[in-house]
Design an enzyme around this catalytic site. Structure first.
Site, PDB file in Angstrom:
ATOM      1  N   HIS A  16       0.873  -1.171   0.022  1.00  0.00           N
ATOM      2  CA  HIS A  16       0.184   0.010   0.008  1.00  0.00           C
ATOM      3  C   HIS A  16       0.745   1.225  -0.109  1.00  0.00           C
ATOM      4  O   HIS A  16       1.625   1.401   0.916  1.00  0.00           O
ATOM      5  CB  HIS A  16      -1.068  -0.034   1.388  1.00  0.00           C
ATOM      6  CG  HIS A  16      -1.801  -1.237   1.300  1.00  0.00           C
ATOM      7  ND1 HIS A  16      -3.033  -1.210   0.931  1.00  0.00           N
ATOM      8  CD2 HIS A  16      -1.629  -2.590   1.794  1.00  0.00           C
ATOM      9  CE1 HIS A  16      -3.648  -2.239   0.982  1.00  0.00           C
ATOM     10  NE2 HIS A  16      -2.766  -3.133   1.517  1.00  0.00           N
ATOM     11  N   ARG A  18      -0.356   4.374  -0.531  1.00  0.00           N
ATOM     12  CA  ARG A  18      -1.308   5.334  -0.354  1.00  0.00           C
ATOM     13  C   ARG A  18      -1.259   6.599  -1.515  1.00  0.00           C
ATOM     14  O   ARG A  18      -0.764   6.356  -2.491  1.00  0.00           O
ATOM     15  CB  ARG A  18      -0.906   6.160   1.124  1.00  0.00           C
ATOM     16  CG  ARG A  18      -1.113   4.983   2.014  1.00  0.00           C
ATOM     17  CD  ARG A  18      -2.035   4.229   2.310  1.00  0.00           C
ATOM     18  NE  ARG A  18      -2.191   3.399   3.622  1.00  0.00           N
ATOM     19  CZ  ARG A  18      -2.755   2.322   3.691  1.00  0.00           C
ATOM     20  NH1 ARG A  18      -3.758   1.875   2.797  1.00  0.00           N
ATOM     21  NH2 ARG A  18      -2.812   1.752   4.849  1.00  0.00           N
ATOM     22  N   HIS A 137      -8.313 -10.741  -0.960  1.00  0.00           N
ATOM     23  CA  HIS A 137      -8.330 -10.491   0.492  1.00  0.00           C
ATOM     24  C   HIS A 137      -9.212 -11.738   1.114  1.00  0.00           C
ATOM     25  O   HIS A 137     -10.466 -11.546   0.972  1.00  0.00           O
ATOM     26  CB  HIS A 137      -8.823  -9.156   1.037  1.00  0.00           C
ATOM     27  CG  HIS A 137      -8.690  -8.887   2.221  1.00  0.00           C
ATOM     28  ND1 HIS A 137      -7.803  -8.104   2.857  1.00  0.00           N
ATOM     29  CD2 HIS A 137      -9.386  -9.472   3.365  1.00  0.00           C
ATOM     30  CE1 HIS A 137      -8.042  -8.171   4.263  1.00  0.00           C
ATOM     31  NE2 HIS A 137      -9.065  -9.100   4.728  1.00  0.00           N
ATOM     32  N   LEU A 220      -5.072  -6.596   9.237  1.00  0.00           N
ATOM     33  CA  LEU A 220      -5.966  -7.665   8.695  1.00  0.00           C
ATOM     34  C   LEU A 220      -5.396  -8.496   7.600  1.00  0.00           C
ATOM     35  O   LEU A 220      -4.855  -7.877   6.762  1.00  0.00           O
ATOM     36  CB  LEU A 220      -7.380  -7.142   8.535  1.00  0.00           C
ATOM     37  CG  LEU A 220      -8.163  -6.739   9.620  1.00  0.00           C
ATOM     38  CD1 LEU A 220      -9.242  -5.624   9.072  1.00  0.00           C
ATOM     39  CD2 LEU A 220      -8.625  -7.683  10.262  1.00  0.00           C
TER      40      LEU A 220
END
Ligand code: NCD
Ligand code: ZN
Length: 344
Positions: A16, A18, A137, A220
C-alpha cells in the site's frame, strides 16, 4: 554464520503506497528495497478503472527519487460493477497486472468492494479468459464468524466454489495467515499462489496484547496463534514456488493507529527484506530466501526476474521509533528494536 547475503533484486507483490503527500515518504522507502511492487488500489475513491490506475501510476513515478529505479505494477479494485470491457482494457495495458477483490467491509477502504462474489461474475469470467490474476483478500465479513476464523471459513465458502466455477482463473491469495490457507494453496490443482507478510512469519497474536494493547501489531487478516505462524514459515521456506513475498506494508498515521478505534495495517517497508531474512534465518532456510523474494513472484505473474542484486550484511541496527509519512508520522514494525540484517 554467513556475514553477507547476496540476492537477486527482490519485488514486493503486495504493498500500500497511499496517495497525496504520503507518496513522497512511502515510495522512496519501497524503491530502496524493491525493484517492482504490486500496488494496492484501496484509495479513496478506489482505483476502479485503467484510466485511474494510470493516473495513480504517474503520481507514484513522480515520487521516485532521481537516480532510483522503481516500477509500480498497478491493480484495479473489483466492484459489483466492474465490466468485462474494463477487464479487457486492464489485460491489454502494460501497467495493470491484476484485479483486487476486497469483500465489502473486510478492511481499510473496502466499502466499495464486492458484496457477493456472484455479482462480479462477468468480470471474473473475463479475467479467466484474459489470464489476468485475481488478488484476493481472503476473509468472510459475516459478523457472526469469529475474527480469527474468517480466513479459514473463506476457503470453504468462497474460494473453493470460485475455483470450481473458474478453474483456470489465476488467483493470488493475499497475506495468508493460517495453516489451512497454506495447505489449500499447496494442494490446489490450478494456478493458485499466495503472498506472505513479514509480520505473519515473525509474530503470533500474543504480539497484539504484549503487556497492553499494541495497535501497531494490528493488521488484517489479524495475527493468528503460534501453530499457524509455524505453518506459514514452513510454507514460505518450503521452496514451493506458489509462495512469495508480499509485505502488505499498510501505513497509517500514528494518530489513526493509537486511537479508540485504531486502523488495521502494519508498516514494514522500512526494513522488509531484513525482516524476511530474520524469519528465514530462524527457520534455517536463508538459502531459500532468494526464490521467495525474487523468483517465485515474477514467475507467477509471467514477468522476468530482475537483473541486478542486493546485498544484506549482518549488522545490528535499531529501527527508529517512527518515520515521516507526509506531514505526519508512522510507527514501523519492530520500532525501537534491534534487527540483525541490514540492506547495504
Ligand atoms: C490494509 C490497509 O490499511 O490498506 N490493512 C491491513 O491491515 N492489511 C488493507 C488490507 O490489505 O487489508
Ligand atoms: Zn493489503
Amino acid at each position: 554464520m554467513p556475514q553477507t547475503l547476496v540476492l537477486r533484486r527482490p519485488d514486493d507483490w503486495h504493498i500500500h503506497l497511499r496517495d497525496g503527500a504520503a507518496l513522497l515518504s512511502l515510495v522512496p522507502a519501497a524503491a530502496r528495497q524493491f525493484a517492482r511492487a504490486i500496488v494496492m488500489p484501496n484509495l479513496r475513491p478506489p482505483v476502479t478503472t485503467v484510466q485511474a490506475a494510470l493516473a495513480y501510476r504517474n503520481a507514484i513515478m513522480a515520487a521516485v527519487p532521481a537516480g532510483m529505479a522503481f516500477e509500480p505494477l498497478m491493480t484495479l479494485y473489483l466492484t459489483d460493477n466492474t465490466s468485462a470491457d474494463e477487464v479487457a482494457r486492464a489485460a491489454a495495458s502494460d501497467h495493470v497486472h491484476g484485479i483486487k477483490y476486497y469483500p465489502a467491509g473486510a478492511t481499510t477502504n473496502s466499502e466499495s468492494g464486492v458484496t457477493r462474489i456472484e455479482r462480479a461474475s462477468a468480470a471474473l469470467e473475463a479475467m479467466e479468459r484474459h489470464g489476468l490474476p485475481l488478488l484476493m483478500h481472503g476473509e468472510v465479513t459475516d459478523p457472526a464468524i469469529d475474527i480469527f476464523d474468517r480466513e479459514r471459513v473463506f476457503l470453504d465458502t468462497v474460494l473453493e466454489p470460485l475455483r470450481r466455477r473458474f478453474p483456470s482463473l489465476r488467483i493470488v491469495l493475499e497475506h495468508i495467515t493460517t495453516a489451512e490457507a497454506a495447505a489449500f494453496v499447496t494442494e490446489a490443482t490450478g494456478p493458485v499462489a499466495a503472498t506472505l507478510t513479514a509480520q505473519h512469519l515473525l509474530l503470533n497474536r500474543n504480539a497484539i496484547f504484549d503487556g497492553g494493547i499494541r495497535p501497531h501489531a494490528y493488521c488484517l487478516p489479524v495475527l493468528k496463534r503460534e501453530s499457524h505462524r509455524q505453518a506459514l514459515l514452513a510454507a514460505a521456506t518450503s521452496g514451493n514456488p506458489r509462495f512469495f513475498l508480499g509485505t502488505d506494508s499498510a501505513p497509517h498515521t500514528r494518530a489513526n493507529k493509537e486511537s479508540g478505534c485504531g486502523h488495521a495495517g502494519v508498516y514494514s517497508a522500512h526494513a522488509a527484506i531484513e525482516l524476511y531474512a530474520e524469519a528465514f534465518e530462524a527457520a534455517g532456510a536463508l538459502d531459500r530466501l532468494e526464490a521467495f523474494a525474487s523468483l517465485n513472484g515474477p514467475r507467477f505473474y509471467g514477468l522476468a526476474a530482475n537483473e541486478g542484486q542486493v546485498t544484506l550484511e549482518r549488522l545490528d541496527w535499531t529501527v527508529p521509533a517512527s518515520y515521516p509519512m507526509g506531514d505526519d508520522t508512522v510507527v514501523p514494525l519492530r520500532a525501537g528494536h534491534t534487527l540483525h540484517w541490514r540492506l547495504v
